[in-house]
Design a protein around this motif. Structure first.
Motif, PDB file in Angstrom:
ATOM      1  N   ASN A  93       5.947   2.783  -4.893  1.00 27.08           N
ATOM      2  CA  ASN A  93       4.841   2.392  -4.173  1.00 27.08           C
ATOM      3  C   ASN A  93       4.598   3.312  -2.868  1.00 27.08           C
ATOM      4  OD1 ASN A  93       2.883   1.017  -2.280  1.00 27.08           O
ATOM      5  ND2 ASN A  93       3.119  -0.768  -3.295  1.00 27.08           N
ATOM      6  N   GLU A  94       5.440   3.657  -1.998  1.00 24.18           N
ATOM      7  CA  GLU A  94       5.344   4.532  -0.950  1.00 24.18           C
ATOM      8  C   GLU A  94       5.051   5.907  -1.228  1.00 24.18           C
ATOM      9  OE1 GLU A  94       9.038   3.847   1.019  1.00 24.18           O
ATOM     10  OE2 GLU A  94       8.316   2.188   2.083  1.00 24.18           O
ATOM     11  N   ALA A  95       5.538   6.348  -2.650  1.00 28.73           N
ATOM     12  CA  ALA A  95       5.439   7.512  -3.075  1.00 28.73           C
ATOM     13  C   ALA A  95       3.774   7.813  -3.402  1.00 28.73           C
ATOM     14  CB  ALA A  95       6.309   8.111  -4.074  1.00 28.73           C
ATOM     15  N   THR A  96       3.591   7.111  -4.090  1.00 28.78           N
ATOM     16  CA  THR A  96       1.990   6.843  -4.862  1.00 28.78           C
ATOM     17  C   THR A  96       1.055   6.957  -3.516  1.00 28.78           C
ATOM     18  OG1 THR A  96       1.934   4.498  -5.167  1.00 28.78           O
ATOM     19  CG2 THR A  96       2.765   6.136  -7.029  1.00 28.78           C
ATOM     20  N   LYS A  97       1.388   6.197  -2.452  1.00 25.93           N
ATOM     21  CA  LYS A  97       0.437   6.151  -1.315  1.00 25.93           C
ATOM     22  C   LYS A  97       0.695   7.305  -0.744  1.00 25.93           C
ATOM     23  CE  LYS A  97       0.311   1.116  -0.733  1.00 25.93           C
ATOM     24  NZ  LYS A  97      -1.036   0.956  -1.089  1.00 25.93           N
ATOM     25  N   LEU A  98       1.738   8.050  -0.448  1.00 21.82           N
ATOM     26  CA  LEU A  98       1.648   9.204   0.032  1.00 21.82           C
ATOM     27  C   LEU A  98       1.079  10.470  -0.574  1.00 21.82           C
ATOM     28  CD1 LEU A  98       5.403   9.296   1.315  1.00 21.82           C
ATOM     29  CD2 LEU A  98       3.379   9.403   3.016  1.00 21.82           C
TER      30      LEU A  98
END
Length: 134
Positions: A93-98
């Motif tokens: 989730n954090e990677a896709t948001k980044l």
């Protein structure tokens, strides 16, 4: 009797729909490295046409990062992986948001954001390769 001869003798199962060799976080990493390189070139060049093209390509590459991560998340990783690595949902989730808009590499020109994205992808990659050992 003929049907009994054709019936499988062994039942097998697999954790993915295709041979696992098709899944690899390197695809997301390569696109993220491209995003970072584009951002560095963007900041080093004052030509408005070059910068406009760079932004378009960076946004496309950022979308590719998200797509590669989603494929891992939805097709490769299975419940046992999420049980063993409970942080995996959050990492993806954090990677896709980044990689996305709203402050991610898709909407930002900050090289540090690309570095953060690469770090998250590395964490996902580490888990991925651990799962391949099992």
């Amino acid at each position: 009797m003929f049907a009994n001869l054709l019936r499988p003798k062994t039942t097998v199962s697999a954790h993915c729909d295709l041979p696992c060799g098709v899944y690899d976080p390197a695809q997301a990493r390569i696109e993220a490295e491209s995003v970072k390189a584009i951002l560095e070139k963007y900041h080093a060049n004052e030509d408005p046409a070059f910068r406009a093209r760079a932004l378009i390509i960076k946004e496309q590459r950022s979308n590719l990062v998200k797509e590669h991560l989603w494929v891992l998340w939805t097709d490769y990783f299975k419940p046992p992986h999420f049980e063993k690595y409970p942080q995996l949902h959050t990492l993806i989730n954090e990677a896709t948001k980044l990689a996305g808009g709203g402050g991610g590499t898709k909407s930002s020109t900050d090289v540090a954001t690309a570095d953060q994205l690469l770090a998250k992808i590395q964490e996902i990659s580490d888990i991925f390769w651990e799962t391949k050992k099992a």
